[in-house]
Design a protein around this motif. Structure first.
Motif, short mmCIF file in Angstrom:
data_model
loop_
_atom_site.label_atom_id
_atom_site.label_comp_id
_atom_site.label_asym_id
_atom_site.label_seq_id
_atom_site.Cartn_x
_atom_site.Cartn_y
_atom_site.Cartn_z
N VAL A 285 -37.61 7.79 -12.54
CA VAL A 285 -38.16 8.42 -11.33
C VAL A 285 -39.41 7.67 -10.87
O VAL A 285 -39.58 7.41 -9.67
N GLU A 286 -40.28 7.31 -11.79
CA GLU A 286 -41.48 6.54 -11.42
C GLU A 286 -41.10 5.22 -10.76
O GLU A 286 -41.67 4.83 -9.73
N ILE B 180 -39.86 5.89 -7.22
CA ILE B 180 -40.95 6.08 -6.25
C ILE B 180 -41.45 4.73 -5.76
O ILE B 180 -41.60 4.50 -4.55
N ASP B 181 -41.70 3.82 -6.68
CA ASP B 181 -42.18 2.48 -6.31
C ASP B 181 -41.15 1.75 -5.45
O ASP B 181 -41.51 1.10 -4.46
N ARG C 270 -40.96 3.29 -1.90
CA ARG C 270 -42.17 2.90 -1.15
C ARG C 270 -42.06 1.45 -0.68
O ARG C 270 -42.33 1.13 0.48
N LEU D 31 -39.30 10.92 -0.24
CA LEU D 31 -38.29 10.80 -1.29
C LEU D 31 -37.99 12.21 -1.78
O LEU D 31 -38.92 12.93 -2.17
N ALA E 24 -43.63 13.87 -12.06
CA ALA E 24 -43.80 12.68 -11.22
C ALA E 24 -44.55 12.99 -9.93
O ALA E 24 -44.84 12.08 -9.16
N PHE F 243 -43.52 15.43 -7.57
CA PHE F 243 -42.70 16.05 -6.52
C PHE F 243 -43.07 17.53 -6.41
O PHE F 243 -43.41 18.16 -7.41
N ARG G 24 -39.75 17.22 -3.02
CA ARG G 24 -40.14 16.11 -2.16
C ARG G 24 -41.38 15.42 -2.68
O ARG G 24 -42.32 16.06 -3.15
N PHE G 25 -41.38 14.10 -2.54
CA PHE G 25 -42.56 13.27 -2.79
C PHE G 25 -42.81 12.51 -1.49
O PHE G 25 -41.93 11.81 -1.00
N LEU H 111 -44.45 9.58 0.50
CA LEU H 111 -44.90 8.21 0.16
C LEU H 111 -45.98 7.73 1.11
O LEU H 111 -46.09 8.18 2.21
#
Length: 193
Positions: free
Chosen positions: A132-133, A136-137, A140, A147, A174, A176, A190-191, A193
């Protein structure tokens, strides 16, 4: 964890590693990670080879449909991640992952993590956190603004195949946040970015 961990986008040169992770039968009940890509009737009518070939075509055409995880150079895991538009069944209005008006499925900057698969020896080691980390990267870097995920709050067993959508706790850790709960036990998270 003493194994060296590497996570990379699934580009054409790593297609054989994807095949290794999926195994000869295509992972979860022969899905080949087509569950959110095809309507149920179309998917049911396809052979395992046809599903595999569909995913190999996606890999060849690009962009990468997900990330591969390696332990000491050995492919051990997969996470499907990309624009919501690439997984039309994930956007179905009857699902826990139904898009919200501020993050429509046709917006190419709205991405989703839809599923995970880890080979048996890699399970139960917390590797989904690292995936997951990395997701995210990756999102982005590809210009995503949002995300999303729709994980499971609880499973009967920590290594349950039903956790192919991920665990809510992993996404919370993470960063979210739950933005909707359209079905019990399955938040839309949701995250930004």
């Amino acid at each position: 964890m003493s194994d060296a961990l590497t996570i990379r986008p699934l580009t054409p040169e790593y297609r054989d590693d994807f095949l290794t992770v999926m195994g000869p039968n295509g992972a979860c009940y022969g899905c080949w990670c087509t569950y959110f890509r095809l309507p149920p009737k179309a998917r049911a009518a396809m052979t395992g080879d046809e599903k595999r070939d569909l995913m190999l075509g996606k890999i060849e055409a690009g962009p990468p449909p997900g990330l591969l995880l390696y332990l000491d150079g050995d492919p051990q895991g997969w996470m499907q991640i990309g624009p919501r538009a690439d997984v039309p069944e994930w956007n179905n209005p009857r699902r826990s992952s139904t898009p919200l008006p501020d993050a429509p499925a046709d917006d190419p900057a709205v991405w989703a993590i839809t599923c995970f698969f880890l080979r048996p020896k890699a399970r139960g080691r917390g590797l989904s956190h690292a995936m997951v980390e990395a997701g995210i990267d990756h999102a982005r870097a590809q210009g995503a603004r949002v995300l999303e995920a729709s994980p499971m709050d609880q499973a009967k067993q920590s290594k349950s195949v039903g956790l192919f959508v991920g665990s809510t706790a992993v996404f919370e850790r993470a960063g979210f946040a739950t933005v909707a709960r359209q079905k019990p036990n399955r938040p839309l998270m949701r995250f930004t970015l």
